[in-house]
Scaffold this active site. Structure first.
Site, PDB file in Angstrom:
ATOM      1  CE1 TYR A   1      -5.493  -5.002   4.369  1.00 54.84           C
ATOM      2  CE2 TYR A   1      -4.604  -7.186   4.823  1.00 54.84           C
ATOM      3  CZ  TYR A   1      -4.924  -6.182   3.928  1.00 54.84           C
ATOM      4  OH  TYR A   1      -4.688  -6.371   2.587  1.00 54.84           O
TER       5      TYR A   1
ATOM      6  CE1 TYR B   1      -2.656  -3.335   1.647  1.00 51.24           C
ATOM      7  CE2 TYR B   1      -4.269  -1.702   0.971  1.00 51.24           C
ATOM      8  CZ  TYR B   1      -3.954  -2.998   1.316  1.00 51.24           C
ATOM      9  OH  TYR B   1      -4.937  -3.954   1.326  1.00 51.24           O
TER      10      TYR B   1
END
Ligand SMILES: Cc1cc2nc3c(=O)[nH]c(=O)nc-3n(C[C@H](O)[C@H](O)[C@H](O)COP(=O)(O)OP(=O)(O)OC[C@H]3O[C@@H](n4cnc5c(N)ncnc54)[C@H](O)[C@@H]3O)c2cc1C
Length: 393
Positions: free
Chosen positions: A387, A203
């Site tokens: 997550y 990311y």
């Protein structure tokens, strides 16, 4: 036609619900407006929370997932040329995520349903046109199949027909509240026939915008670029896409982005949306029919799974005991988890993307947030816990 549960939509939510109900001895019918090939090809999610994998395993739908799914124990955050790995099991008492494409889950669930001669009917090319009398004891789904209009009378209707379906719009406006946020950017997504340049997802937060390096298999990469909402994908040649990805993933030290043939390109607007409550009479909404999250937190598919697990449990409880207690609590139970996923997806999106009008002050805040995650085990654990997925309620 008559059935106990009429399921509108043969995406992950509808197909999994049918499987769970069938195993609980509850009959149902799935109506899917598209054909099988279209549903099996639609490129979408790819990151499965531990809880989602456990559910697919428990209902006998994980044979290929167990063989081909890639277990990931971490994700990497990149910003300002730095790379920071978030150790998922280390921060969550051993939990991880699995990379396995939504297309493959859909293929597996369809194959299982069609292979079982006693399995619930699954009608492709069956478009639900209206849900009549959803607050009565016998709601009716009117649908078109093979050129004919037909009706399906049900004890319950499950609206699993996604964001553009009819189920959520069936509920009268004075019975709902909606909550929405549209973001001033979209994702340009590509599938490429090239082995991923990383073992785990990256990311990246860059001054030019967000980028994500994901994968579908050891041979296929899935990559995304933040682009303006009015982007025309025709303006993005393969070379321009690879150059922009390489710029945004750049990191101090040795690392190279492998390039290869791009086989598919898509543009996804970013939206957060919730419709409350998720029930109207005997109509229950599940998955994208009730809520949308921006894909940055990889939560959309996982939320669809947790909704239908809750719904199947409530319907089975009613089937066994006649009690409506769990059905009555369905919406509130799901919404608690939905809002946690909304919060996390919003946090990931706002921390990693650059708004067109973003100020230098906000730039500094984003970098301070990322630096906090990179240096504080508590901040890193908070990200990891969300997550890998909060527990199913
Ligand atoms: C372009 C895109 C990219 C995405 N990327 C990610 C990602 O990277 N990570 C992530 O976690 N999530 C992602 N998502 C979200 C995730 O894919 C969804 O949350 C997930 O598909 C929800 O499953 P569902 O079954 O609720 O809805 P859907 O998958 O939308 O399925 C609904 C089904 O209902 C059918 N249908 C619609 N109307 C009718 C009707 N009237 N009659 C009969 N059938 C009907 C549709 O054809 C469809 O098959 C993405 C979504 C989109 C649109």
């Amino acid at each position: 036609m008559r059935t106990t549960v009429g399921i509108i939509g043969g995406g992950p939510a509808g197909l999994l619900l049918a499987r769970l109900l069938h195993r609980a001895g509850i009959d149902c019918v799935v109506l899917e407006s598209r054909d099988r090939a279209y549903v099996e090809r639609r490129q979408r999610a790819g990151i499965l929370e531990q809880g989602t994998v456990d559910v697919l395993r428990a209902c006998g739908a994980s044979e290929r997932l167990d063989r081909e799914g890639l277990t990931h124990h971490g994700i990497e955050l990149r910003f300002e040329g730095r790379a920071h790995r978030v150790d998922l099991p280390g921060a969550t008492g051993g939990k991880s995520v699995t990379v396995y494409a939504q297309t493959e889950i859909v293929k597996d669930l369809i194959a299982l349903q069609l292979a079982d001669p006693a399995g619930p009917p699954l009608l492709f090319g069956a478009e639900a046109l209206a849900i009549e009398k959803p607050d009565s004891a016998a709601p009716v789904v009117r649908f078109r199949h093979e050129g004919r209009e037909q009706t399906l009378t049900c004890d319950f209707v499950a609206g699993c027909d996604g964001f553009h379906g009819i189920a959520r719009r069936t509920v009268p406006a004075d019975r709902i509240r909606t909550f929405e946020r549209a973001y001033p950017y979209s994702w340009l997504g590509v599938l490429a026939d090239v082995p991923p340049s990383c073992k785990e997802l990256i990311y990246a937060r860059h001054q030019r915008g967000f980028a994500l390096h994901s994968m579908r298999s050891p041979r296929v990469s899935r990559l995304y670029l933040q682009v303006p909402n009015d982007t025309d994908t025709a303006d993005w040649s393969d070379e321009r896409i690879w150059d922009e990805l390489a710029t945004r993933f750049a990191v101090d030290g040795e690392w190279a982005l492998e390039r290869g043939p791009i086989t598919a390109t898509s543009l996804t607007p970013m939206r957060s949306f919730v419709q409350e409550p998720m029930r109207h009479g005997r109509l229950f909404l599940a998955g994208d029919a009730a809520h949308i999250v921006p894909p940055t937190g990889a939560k959309g598919l996982n939320l669809a799974v947790s909704d239908v697990v809750t719904l199947a449990r409530a319907l089975a409880h009613h089937h066994q005991t006649g009690s409506t207690e769990l059905l009555d609590g369905y919406s509130a139970t799901c919404l608690r988890r939905v809002w946690q996923a909304e919060r996390f997806s919003y946090f990931m999106t706002e921390t990693l993307h650059r708004r067109p009008d973003q100020s230098p002050f906000e730039d500094r805040l984003q970098l301070a947030q990322l630096d906090r995650i990179a240096t504080s085990p508590t901040a890193s654990a908070e990200l990891a816990e969300n997550y890998v997925g909060l527990p199913l309620s």
